[in-house]
Design an enzyme around this catalytic site. Sequence first.
Site, PDB file in Angstrom:
ATOM      1  N   HIS A 168      16.988  33.038  27.102  1.00 43.54           N
ATOM      2  CA  HIS A 168      17.412  34.307  26.477  1.00 43.54           C
ATOM      3  C   HIS A 168      18.903  34.240  26.107  1.00 43.54           C
ATOM      4  CE1 HIS A 168      17.799  38.536  25.704  1.00 43.54           C
ATOM      5  NE2 HIS A 168      16.741  38.919  26.396  1.00 43.54           N
ATOM      6  N   GLU A 272      16.682  33.253  20.833  1.00 46.74           N
ATOM      7  CA  GLU A 272      16.091  32.707  22.055  1.00 46.74           C
ATOM      8  C   GLU A 272      14.978  31.715  21.738  1.00 46.74           C
ATOM      9  OE1 GLU A 272      14.844  36.127  24.374  1.00 46.74           O
ATOM     10  OE2 GLU A 272      16.233  37.374  23.230  1.00 46.74           O
TER      11      GLU A 272
END
EC number: 5.1.3.15
Length: 313
Positions: A168, A272
């Site tokens: 992330h 991500e």
Amino acid sequence: MAATEHPSFELAKGINGLDKIVLRQSRYRSAEVYLYGGHVTSWKNENGEELLYLSSKAIFKPPKPIRGGIPLCFPQFSNLGTLESHGFARNRIWEVDASPPPLPTYSSPNAFVDLILRPTEDDLKTWPHNFEFRMRVDLGSEGELTLTSRIRNTNADGKPFTFTFAYHTYFSVSDISEVRVEGLETLDYLDNLKNRERFTEQGDAITFESEIDKIYLSTPTKIAILDHEKKRTFVVRKDGLADAVVWNPWDKKSKSISDLGDEDYKHMLCVEAAAVERPITLKPGEEWKGRLELSAVPSSYSSGQLDPKKVLQ
């Protein structure tokens, strides 16, 4: 506690006394990884400039995940079922892996660390599967940052397990309205702001003028983030991760996120590397590998055409 030297890294105390690993390639080129979450919180270039974004209100206090840097989403991306949102890997204490399996070193061998996470008894109550999650964080001689994850099913009961995953990554940008993302044009995506309805991206680079939360599908192995103002291009290279999530909360959502400053959204962008649409299933003894390599190149061409030979080939 003073920093403890290892051949390839140093162990030091970070915010609130949490243990962190420091990787160095030169005086200013460095990366930091907290054992809490196996969480990369800093990645600096040869000028000492921070390339990752860490929230101005990040809370370094378990069990709250650290907001910013590179949180690890495992065994799920998003918020499904009884598991906590984005899984539990990002708010567990990892260990330095004393006996990692052989893995090629992509750079000079003096700036990497191997970490390992195994489930706790509490984890097994909410997600009843034994696993070993190994990760190498490698800072290359040219400043590139590589995260290689290996997840193995160690269930003794013969049962397979299924998971989704994401790195992330929060990139630090000068001004979100001056940034564009190349490499995701014309691809299908699932829009998290519209109950994961499926759409097709238009044929232009992605630019930002409002909240975005999209999962791009069947993405290329390389994606570029062009920061016009800083004349810098981030290159995201990934293996074993078919999807790419693009997220920025914008102003209204930012105000509702307690550990994110109201103005933080202007200086961050999440792109991500992920495996979301097609979950990964492992039988006992099987292992999955997913690799992310980040580099930042000064780009005189960042305001105009990206040189595909340099970046996206």
